[in-house]
Write a protein that holds these residues in place. Structure first.
Motif, PDB file in Angstrom:
ATOM      1  N   CYS A   1      55.411  71.631  64.895  1.00 29.85           N
ATOM      2  CA  CYS A   1      54.649  73.360  63.953  1.00 29.85           C
ATOM      3  C   CYS A   1      53.701  73.104  62.872  1.00 29.85           C
ATOM      4  N   ILE A   2      53.854  71.180  63.072  1.00 31.43           N
ATOM      5  CA  ILE A   2      52.550  71.092  61.647  1.00 31.43           C
ATOM      6  C   ILE A   2      50.953  70.813  62.067  1.00 31.43           C
ATOM      7  N   GLN A   3      50.729  70.814  61.672  1.00 29.86           N
ATOM      8  CA  GLN A   3      49.373  70.888  61.435  1.00 29.86           C
ATOM      9  C   GLN A   3      48.917  70.405  60.249  1.00 29.86           C
ATOM     10  N   VAL A   4      47.520  69.490  60.897  1.00 28.27           N
ATOM     11  CA  VAL A   4      47.364  68.879  59.917  1.00 28.27           C
ATOM     12  C   VAL A   4      45.450  69.439  59.481  1.00 28.27           C
ATOM     13  N   VAL A   5      45.402  69.665  58.570  1.00 29.73           N
ATOM     14  CA  VAL A   5      43.784  70.664  58.283  1.00 29.73           C
ATOM     15  C   VAL A   5      43.382  70.161  57.580  1.00 29.73           C
ATOM     16  N   LYS A   6      42.070  69.533  57.774  1.00 34.15           N
ATOM     17  CA  LYS A   6      41.047  69.400  56.296  1.00 34.15           C
ATOM     18  C   LYS A   6      40.277  70.415  55.795  1.00 34.15           C
ATOM     19  N   THR A   7      39.760  71.754  56.813  1.00 27.28           N
ATOM     20  CA  THR A   7      38.758  72.750  56.280  1.00 27.28           C
ATOM     21  C   THR A   7      39.972  73.993  56.278  1.00 27.28           C
ATOM     22  N   TRP A   8      39.195  74.772  55.412  1.00 25.64           N
ATOM     23  CA  TRP A   8      38.713  76.215  55.449  1.00 25.64           C
ATOM     24  C   TRP A   8      39.575  76.575  56.351  1.00 25.64           C
ATOM     25  N   ASP A   9      38.386  77.001  57.953  1.00 30.25           N
ATOM     26  CA  ASP A   9      38.310  77.165  59.100  1.00 30.25           C
ATOM     27  C   ASP A   9      40.161  77.004  59.520  1.00 30.25           C
ATOM     28  N   GLU A  10      39.894  75.308  59.477  1.00 30.31           N
ATOM     29  CA  GLU A  10      40.902  75.659  60.512  1.00 30.31           C
ATOM     30  C   GLU A  10      42.537  75.311  59.619  1.00 30.31           C
ATOM     31  N   PHE A  11      42.472  76.099  58.916  1.00 28.89           N
ATOM     32  CA  PHE A  11      43.579  76.661  57.773  1.00 28.89           C
ATOM     33  C   PHE A  11      43.894  77.241  58.071  1.00 28.89           C
ATOM     34  N   ILE A  12      43.413  78.844  58.197  1.00 29.42           N
ATOM     35  CA  ILE A  12      43.299  79.870  58.156  1.00 29.42           C
ATOM     36  C   ILE A  12      43.449  79.987  59.833  1.00 29.42           C
ATOM     37  N   GLU A  13      43.536  79.010  60.447  1.00 29.59           N
ATOM     38  CA  GLU A  13      43.600  79.172  62.115  1.00 29.59           C
ATOM     39  C   GLU A  13      44.672  79.104  62.288  1.00 29.59           C
ATOM     40  N   ALA A  14      45.272  77.724  61.580  1.00 32.19           N
ATOM     41  CA  ALA A  14      46.622  77.182  61.857  1.00 32.19           C
ATOM     42  C   ALA A  14      47.924  78.510  61.368  1.00 32.19           C
ATOM     43  N   LEU A  15      46.785  78.870  59.529  1.00 32.50           N
ATOM     44  CA  LEU A  15      47.746  79.861  59.548  1.00 32.50           C
ATOM     45  C   LEU A  15      47.822  81.020  60.589  1.00 32.50           C
TER      46      LEU A  15
END
Ligand code: 86X
Length: 476
Positions: free
Chosen positions: A396-410
């Motif tokens: 379940c751990i997702q490394v994100v670098k951008t806001w869009d990736e963050f929202i997608e992972a959330l």
């Protein structure tokens, strides 16, 4: 609201909890209390090695004392429960019930600490506390009364306090990983999420994969000198000067048990890690019509005796008003790690049949190898539960670098690891931008174990230079 719920049916049919007629209050049955006692025995022995002593302060707090730290009590005030009557008559002064014991204990720390020879003062108490929560109560996770230990220590130097914070945190990690078989991350809380009355807060953080939520497992705070100022906890140092103490406080509660239920439970019910299970093995007789029933029952009793003598927690289920099949599912719901069945064929072959709760594996064990095999299997179950929980969490751990990736992972219920600028207003902004019916995202902790952060890495939320990797997610 299903996504938030601890499987309530599971803790009731597993005989851990009984509902009570006051909302948010639960009866903790023996199947629960023995878990608590096992963790308590471990933690209590470990803190005694650290020369921390147990004490007991009263349940009741006078209003004057409670108000003393009004800055940090203010936000919590609606949660404080009060006693206003005895019998039919109103008390002259209402009395609060402790939600935590800073205000109860620290006036006496001020009295007891005079010189540097009175330091360190290291006390712990095992007790109940009451917080009259209004959001949906859940057994273990959000109950209005719960059990905990609260440690409150005072030192002459910050260095000693800093060191203890981490020693206690390591004990909390061990409770989760070695006893409850739950992987946790050790780290530091953000300024927004720390205990406001303290200097910094460390925590162990767990994750519940199927709800996609983080959960704070226990906290170890360095309070700095804030409370020393408020409560005038001063001492004369070696040079004869007046100085203020450095304080810590730390706690874990019966919430730990709720995390265990959610992490390991499956569609058959509870799954108890062997280290904390009240009964590690249940022995069930499987008599057939013409079989030697007495022989089978005797073999069951002998099996329990052999296992008990070898230090295992074992019991037989001899009830004659339930079928073996009913007993199997009953003990599966309770999550007993190992079931041993003894039927006519087993009796004839001098063997027993063992069935593991964690993976349903069935193994025939010759009676001569019973103790050795059971030890191996219980150790293996304990290891496997931690390993399986770690794999699920890590997936379940997702490394994100951008806001869009963050929202997608959330939206995919991930446990998010992101480079962050460590600015309070950015965390507040993330909270507002993610508000919704599922609840906002927040920081869980900045792990002590930091991956490498290349120099020009930017914050996922603000685009400013990132200072650290931080875990983010929705949480309990
Ligand atoms: C914060 C802080 C701290 C000792 C710990 O986390 C470890 C053990 N306490 C607890 N906290 C409050 O201070 C608090 C105060 C009041 Cl008045 C209240 F009603 C609820 C509270 N909840 C948490």
């Amino acid at each position: 609201m299903f996504y938030l719920t601890l499987p309530c049916q599971v803790v009731v049919s597993g005989e851990m909890i009984e509902y009570y007629d006051i909302s948010g209050c639960y009866i903790m049955r023996p199947w629960t209390m023995s878990i608590w006692e096992i963790m308590q025995a471990f933690f209590d022995a470990e803190i005694k090695k650290m020369k921390i002593k147990n004490c007991y302060f009263p349940l009741f707090v006078s209003p004057g004392v409670l108000q003393k730290e009004k800055d940090h009590v203010e936000g919590f005030a609606p949660e404080v429960a009060w006693v206003t009557k005895s019998g039919e008559s109103d008390l002259e002064v209402p009395i609060a019930i402790r939600p935590t014991s800073e205000t109860v204990m620290y006036p006496y720390y001020s009295k007891w600490i005079r010189g540097h020879r009175d330091l360190p003062l290291k006390l712990n108490q095992w007790c109940n506390v009451v917080r009259w929560e209004f959001s949906n109560p859940t057994p273990f996770i959000r109950s209005r009364e719960f059990l905990w230990q609260e440690g409150h220590t005072a030192f002459a130097t910050k260095m000693e306090a800093d060191q203890e914070v981490l020693e206690i945190l390591e004990l909390y990690r061990r409770i989760y990983e070695e006893f409850l078989a739950i992987p946790v991350v050790k780290g530091k809380k953000s300024e927004l999420e720390k205990f406001a009355g303290g200097l910094y807060t460390t925590s162990v953080e767990a994750f519940i994969p199927h709800t996609g939520r983080g959960i704070q497992g226990a906290t170890s705070h360095c309070l700095g000198q804030n409370f020393a100022k408020m409560f005038e906890i001063n001492f004369e140092n070696e040079k004869g000067e007046k100085a203020m103490v450095w304080q810590n406080s730390w706690a874990y509660s019966t919430r730990t048990i709720g995390v265990m239920v959610m992490v390991h439970g499956d569609d058959k019910g509870l799954v108890m890690p062997p280290k904390v299970a009240a009964s590690q093995i249940v022995v069930i007789p499987v008599p057939y019509k013409d079989a030697d029933t007495k022989g089978i029952f005797d073999a069951c009793a002998a099996t329990v005796e052999t296992l008990t003598e070898s230090g295992f927690r074992a019991e037989a289920d001899f009830r004659d008003n339930y079928s073996p099949g009913w007993k199997y599912s009953h003990w599966e719901m309770k999550g007993v790690p190992l079931r041993i069945e003894i039927g006519p064929k087993d009796l004839a072959n001098n063997q027993v049949r063992a069935v593991r709760r964690d993976n349903s594996a069935k193994i025939d064990i010759p009676t001569a190898n019973l103790v050795e095999q059971v030890k191996y299997m219980l150790d293996n179950i304990q290891q496997n539960l931690l390993e399986a929980a770690k794999q699920k969490r890590d997936a379940c751990i997702q490394v994100v670098k951008t806001w869009d990736e963050f929202i997608e992972a959330l939206s995919q219920k991930k446990l998010i690891l992101a480079p962050w600028c460590d600015e309070e207003e950015v965390e507040k902004d993330v909270k507002t931008r993610t508000k919704g019916e599922m609840g906002a995202a927040k920081t869980l902790c900045s792990p002590f174990d930091q991956p490498e952060l290349p120099e020009d890495t930017l914050c996922f939320a603000s685009g400013r230079p990132a200072k650290k990797w931080t875990y983010w997610g929705r949480s309990y």
